[in-house]
Design a protein around this motif. Structure first.
Motif, PDB file in Angstrom:
ATOM      1  N   ASP A  10       0.819  -1.214   0.000  1.00 48.18           N
ATOM      2  CA  ASP A  10       0.000   0.000   0.000  1.00 48.18           C
ATOM      3  C   ASP A  10       0.857   1.270   0.000  1.00 48.18           C
ATOM      4  O   ASP A  10       2.057   1.215   0.263  1.00 48.18           O
ATOM      5  CB  ASP A  10      -0.876   0.023   1.270  1.00 48.18           C
ATOM      6  N   HIS A  74      -5.045   3.546  -5.376  1.00 48.23           N
ATOM      7  CA  HIS A  74      -5.273   3.537  -3.920  1.00 48.23           C
ATOM      8  C   HIS A  74      -5.789   4.915  -3.494  1.00 48.23           C
ATOM      9  O   HIS A  74      -5.012   5.798  -3.139  1.00 48.23           O
ATOM     10  CB  HIS A  74      -3.960   3.179  -3.219  1.00 48.23           C
ATOM     11  N   HIS A  78      -5.466  10.212  -0.483  1.00 42.18           N
ATOM     12  CA  HIS A  78      -5.096   9.499   0.756  1.00 42.18           C
ATOM     13  C   HIS A  78      -5.243  10.419   1.978  1.00 42.18           C
ATOM     14  O   HIS A  78      -4.389  10.457   2.871  1.00 42.18           O
ATOM     15  CB  HIS A  78      -3.671   8.933   0.681  1.00 42.18           C
ATOM     16  N   PRO A 128      -8.074   4.036   0.960  1.00 43.32           N
ATOM     17  CA  PRO A 128      -7.239   4.281   2.146  1.00 43.32           C
ATOM     18  C   PRO A 128      -7.950   3.836   3.419  1.00 43.32           C
ATOM     19  O   PRO A 128      -9.161   4.059   3.590  1.00 43.32           O
ATOM     20  CB  PRO A 128      -7.053   5.803   2.122  1.00 43.32           C
TER      21      PRO A 128
HETATM   22 ZN   LIG Z   1      -3.118   3.631   2.399  1.00 42.30          ZN
END
Ligand SMILES: [Zn+2]
Length: 255
Positions: A10, A74, A78, A128
């Motif tokens: 990640d 992702h 974030h 996230p």
């Molecule tokens: Zn993350």
């Protein structure tokens, strides 16, 4: 039962802790392991502003992709500006959960455009903090995604045309049950005193399970369970995580 394990890395962004990330890359390359890596399209998370911006970041990511690494989107920034609780987590901080469908479509589309601009196309997403809601799943579907690497169900299942690939535990999964496991790692945390052991866990998992570790293309072909049964199974798992485990932990502490 032969296991199939996916390694997921990640928080990949231009200002991450490169020393720790490259430690992971070196080890995975040595063992010919090809993970799923979650790239943040436009990171604004102060916790991930660790190193100077690496100007060749996008070329570096595309090179990993050419070498068989799979790229997922992702989140977008974030950041955790929404204080709603996602479907499968306990904490009330999220980038997506609680926001309207239109807002989430806009955010996911924006993230996708940033990746596309840099020559990266992906149909895989994870949020996230594992924090998403039903609107996130709808928005992903509308924006052309196919996979969400998350969930607490026992088996994978499909919702709104998105295949949810469960990710029941953080870090090293409990391998004694089930066939498919996602092992999630945050390489920047390995530099913290209280998380340094996670690098050792990563290394041990790679060495002991190398023959069971598969790439995303193999992993995503896992069979799907039925939506109704898997959602019920997921709700039960989350109820235990939110309400039963904390009570047991308190009792254990008192004993
Ligand atoms: Zn993350």
């Amino acid at each position: 039962m032969t296991k199939k394990i996916l390694i997921r890395i990640d928080d990949v962004c231009p200002t991450m802790n490169w020393e720790q990330f490259e430690k992971a890359i070196k080890l995975m390359d040595a063992l010919n392991i090809r993970p799923l890596i979650g790239v943040i399209p436009d990171c604004k998370d102060p916790d991930l502003m660790i190193c100077d911006v690496r100007n060749d970041f996008w070329d570096y990511i595309k090179d990993l992709q050419r070498r068989g690494y799979t790229i997922a989107m992702h989140g977008l920034y974030h950041t955790f500006n929404s204080h709603y609780r996602g479907n499968i987590v306990s904490r009330h901080d999220s980038e997506f959960a609680g926001l309207s469908l239109d807002t989430q479509i806009h955010m996911i589309q924006k993230g996708k455009e940033i990746l596309n601009k840099h020559g990266i196309n992906t149909q895989i997403f994870f949020a996230p903090g594992h924090s998403y809601d039903n609107n996130t799943i709808k928005a992903l579907s509308i924006c052309g995604f196919k996979y969400l690497s998350d969930g607490k169900s026992y088996k994978a299942y499909k919702k709104e045309g998105i295949k949810l690939l469960p990710c029941r535990t953080g870090g090293v999964p409990r391998l004694y049950y089930g066939k498919y496991h996602t092992a999630v790692f945050h390489t920047h945390e390995w530099a913290w005193n209280n998380k340094a052991y996670c690098y050792k866990q990563f290394k041990d998992l790679l060495y002991t399970q190398a023959s069971n570790i598969v790439d995303f293309d193999t992993f995503c072909q896992q069979p799907e369970g039925c939506l109704f049964a898997q959602e019920a199974n997921e709700r039960l798992y989350i109820f235990i995580e939110r309400h039963v485990r904390p009570v047991l932990a308190t009792i254990k502490h008192l004993i």
